[in-house]
Design a protein around this motif. Structure first.
Motif, PDB file in Angstrom:
ATOM      1  N   GLY A 112      25.860  -4.140  76.965  1.00 36.91           N
ATOM      2  CA  GLY A 112      24.913  -4.278  77.937  1.00 36.91           C
ATOM      3  C   GLY A 112      25.589  -5.878  78.794  1.00 36.91           C
ATOM      4  O   GLY A 112      26.035  -6.637  78.214  1.00 36.91           O
ATOM      5  N   MET A 113      25.142  -5.806  80.016  1.00 32.39           N
ATOM      6  CA  MET A 113      25.299  -6.863  80.840  1.00 32.39           C
ATOM      7  C   MET A 113      24.618  -6.912  82.052  1.00 32.39           C
ATOM      8  O   MET A 113      23.873  -5.921  82.232  1.00 32.39           O
ATOM      9  N   ASP A 114      24.397  -8.078  82.881  1.00 30.78           N
ATOM     10  CA  ASP A 114      23.304  -8.156  83.901  1.00 30.78           C
ATOM     11  C   ASP A 114      24.159  -7.672  85.273  1.00 30.78           C
ATOM     12  O   ASP A 114      25.469  -8.070  85.210  1.00 30.78           O
ATOM     13  N   ILE A 115      23.435  -7.182  86.150  1.00 30.34           N
ATOM     14  CA  ILE A 115      24.236  -6.826  87.373  1.00 30.34           C
ATOM     15  C   ILE A 115      24.451  -7.875  88.231  1.00 30.34           C
ATOM     16  O   ILE A 115      23.113  -8.074  88.956  1.00 30.34           O
ATOM     17  N   SER A 116      25.212  -8.708  88.414  1.00 27.04           N
ATOM     18  CA  SER A 116      25.208  -9.685  89.420  1.00 27.04           C
ATOM     19  C   SER A 116      26.351  -9.466  90.478  1.00 27.04           C
ATOM     20  O   SER A 116      26.233  -9.865  91.450  1.00 27.04           O
ATOM     21  N   ASP A 117      27.434  -8.733  90.191  1.00 27.96           N
ATOM     22  CA  ASP A 117      28.286  -8.445  91.208  1.00 27.96           C
ATOM     23  C   ASP A 117      28.015  -7.059  92.095  1.00 27.96           C
ATOM     24  O   ASP A 117      28.878  -6.631  92.848  1.00 27.96           O
ATOM     25  N   GLY A 118      27.109  -6.483  91.275  1.00 28.85           N
ATOM     26  CA  GLY A 118      27.018  -5.061  91.989  1.00 28.85           C
ATOM     27  C   GLY A 118      27.535  -4.053  90.896  1.00 28.85           C
ATOM     28  O   GLY A 118      28.287  -4.301  90.210  1.00 28.85           O
ATOM     29  N   LEU A 119      26.645  -3.079  90.947  1.00 27.89           N
ATOM     30  CA  LEU A 119      26.782  -1.975  89.891  1.00 27.89           C
ATOM     31  C   LEU A 119      28.298  -1.494  89.835  1.00 27.89           C
ATOM     32  O   LEU A 119      28.928  -1.141  88.967  1.00 27.89           O
ATOM     33  N   TYR A 120      28.746  -1.378  91.100  1.00 27.23           N
ATOM     34  CA  TYR A 120      30.430  -0.876  91.123  1.00 27.23           C
ATOM     35  C   TYR A 120      31.348  -1.787  90.453  1.00 27.23           C
ATOM     36  O   TYR A 120      32.049  -1.459  89.333  1.00 27.23           O
ATOM     37  N   CYS A 121      31.142  -3.115  90.986  1.00 29.24           N
ATOM     38  CA  CYS A 121      32.217  -4.021  90.355  1.00 29.24           C
ATOM     39  C   CYS A 121      31.671  -4.346  88.875  1.00 29.24           C
ATOM     40  O   CYS A 121      32.684  -4.495  87.926  1.00 29.24           O
ATOM     41  N   ASP A 122      30.480  -4.471  88.351  1.00 30.40           N
ATOM     42  CA  ASP A 122      30.143  -4.620  86.934  1.00 30.40           C
ATOM     43  C   ASP A 122      30.657  -3.525  86.063  1.00 30.40           C
ATOM     44  O   ASP A 122      30.869  -3.704  84.847  1.00 30.40           O
ATOM     45  N   THR A 123      30.488  -2.304  86.531  1.00 28.92           N
ATOM     46  CA  THR A 123      30.759  -0.971  85.756  1.00 28.92           C
ATOM     47  C   THR A 123      32.340  -1.298  85.572  1.00 28.92           C
ATOM     48  O   THR A 123      32.829  -1.077  84.639  1.00 28.92           O
ATOM     49  N   ASN A 124      32.914  -1.553  86.640  1.00 23.70           N
ATOM     50  CA  ASN A 124      34.636  -1.644  86.503  1.00 23.70           C
ATOM     51  C   ASN A 124      34.945  -2.650  85.372  1.00 23.70           C
ATOM     52  O   ASN A 124      35.833  -2.614  84.550  1.00 23.70           O
ATOM     53  N   LYS A 125      34.286  -3.818  85.562  1.00 19.71           N
ATOM     54  CA  LYS A 125      34.554  -4.961  84.573  1.00 19.71           C
ATOM     55  C   LYS A 125      34.122  -4.565  83.309  1.00 19.71           C
ATOM     56  O   LYS A 125      34.919  -4.589  82.214  1.00 19.71           O
ATOM     57  N   LEU A 126      33.187  -3.763  83.080  1.00 16.61           N
ATOM     58  CA  LEU A 126      32.748  -3.261  81.710  1.00 16.61           C
ATOM     59  C   LEU A 126      33.744  -2.304  81.242  1.00 16.61           C
ATOM     60  O   LEU A 126      34.252  -2.186  80.209  1.00 16.61           O
TER      61      LEU A 126
END
Lengths: 275, 275
Positions: A191-205
């Motif tokens: 889990g993580m919070d969505i700070s940079d946007g769902l696209y960017c944060d999913t990519n990060k994950l």
């Protein structure tokens, strides 16, 4: 893009094994730190001092909440414009303290300097006996997000066009999913919070976990590119889907499953949300 | 004056009992946070990126050292100008990490944002089983400072006149009195580092302890108004004077006794050292 690239470059050039999550975990203690800077995260004319201080504290506490930790202490560094008045300093400290207190957190220190702009840096010290990390995704896991995404971007666009937004708008009042994370923790892989946007944060994950995705839902750009949402992005074993849906319902948390973790290299079109 | 007044106003408006020392103490853990901001603490043309990062880390670690604590972890928030190059980011992170490492400290997290200026906020988490506080002075105690004061102000004046200063100058390389504080701890009543200048910091110490002073030495303004020295200001029972002199000698630490704590309201003429 700039922001994320530079941040990633900097993170990569640091050597600590503790770097990479919303907070660094040492024993049962978590440490996180976020900046909330004028002209990077907000413009003065968009928000009252109370709103600025409150959001600065909320987005910082979000890091603890996202990792299933209870915020205990905060340190606040304030750069104050030279023309700031005493009553304005009081507005800031009152909002910082009362917002922290809502989450059981106490401001125990920090620093104050004079500067040309109003900048806040906040460190949160939190506790968890079962922190939720970003790593640990497995093939076949489902990805979901909480809440309704998109409002923060719409708010930002309105503000940039000089429009007013509601005082309860998400850009002012991100909603932290304390209860949901707490109850869902044992059924979540990551889990993580969505700070940079769902696209960017999913990519990060996906980057961290070295996986790709298969879309279960088409995500509109208005949703995927909306940053500073502070909703949760979670990954879990599909066997827990019904349990998680129940917890979501009990806690009044909209939950949207949008992708499945696979062995490809698919990514979303991530663009920086910063103005 | 502005800086100190606003800071004092803000500190007074916060309610935590932990505020008032170089660091907040919770159990055996100390938390401190200081800003190191462009155009407040330095100008870009005065220092290389390596020097900026190193000094930012040193002045933060100084808070831990001044309280007889060992720095363990650091969080760093960086505001990076948009035109910064990757190799420049590397210079910053290398200097931050290597300076932290010298003192046994590891950078475990932080935040990076794009901004118009280079600003650093650093949080230090340190450990001590016998922290040195600012409170506890008694009537008749002696006040002393370590090192040779004045160089930092002279450096600053030279820099402001466009002159170059030596790369080992105190403005670049404050010397932290790790060994002296550690050995002297049990003979000290109070201690703090000298960041706002001997005059201002002595006043602060006397304010907190509600005492005044009797001068044992006339302090020149070039010494009293020199800020960012990061030498130690200490208070102790005169019975320990000889022991402390011995520890000072053993550790190569100049020690100057300059005042005696009395029941008057005498203060030094404190002026801000910030440009």
């Amino acid at each position: 893009m700039q922001k994320i690239d530079k941040e990633q470059y900097l993170i990569n050039s640091l050597t600590s094994e503790h770097i990479g999550d919303d907070a660094a975990v040492i024993g049962d203690t978590l440490y996180s730190m976020d900046a909330f800077f004028e002209d990077t995260h907000f413009k003065r004319e968009w928000m009252s001092l109370t709103q600025i201080a409150r959001k600065a504290m909320l987005v910082n506490i979000s890091d603890a909440v996202a990792m299933n930790a209870k915020p205990k202490y905060a340190l606040v560094t304030l750069s104050l414009p030279h023309d700031i008045k005493d009553y304005e300093i009081e507005l800031l400290t009152e909002a910082l303290e009362s917002t922290a207190k809502e989450f059981g957190c106490e401001i125990i220190g920090g620093d104050t300097i004079g500067g040309d702009k109003l900048h806040l840096s906040i460190t949160i010290i939190s506790k968890s006996d079962d922190p939720l990390f970003r790593t640990g995704l497995k093939e076949g896991d489902m990805l979901a997000y909480t809440g309704v995404l998109g409002e923060s971007l719409a708010n930002l666009q309105a503000l940039m066009q000089g429009e007013k937004i509601d005082e309860n708008a998400k850009f002012y009042e991100p909603l932290l999913r304390v209860e949901f994370v707490e109850k869902a923790r044992s059924f979540l892989r990551v889990g993580m919070d969505i700070s940079d946007g769902l696209y960017c944060d999913t990519n990060k994950l996906l980057d961290i976990n070295k996986y790709g995705k298969e879309d279960l839902l088409l995500i509109d750009d208005n949703i995927g590119l909306s940053g500073e949402e502070y909703e949760m992005l979670i990954g879990f074993d599909p066997v827990h889907l019904e349990t998680l849906k129940k917890i979501a319902e009990e806690t009044g948390t909209p939950l949207t499953v949008f992708a499945k973790v696979t062995k490809n290299s698919e990514r979303y079109p991530c663009k920086s949300h910063h103005f």
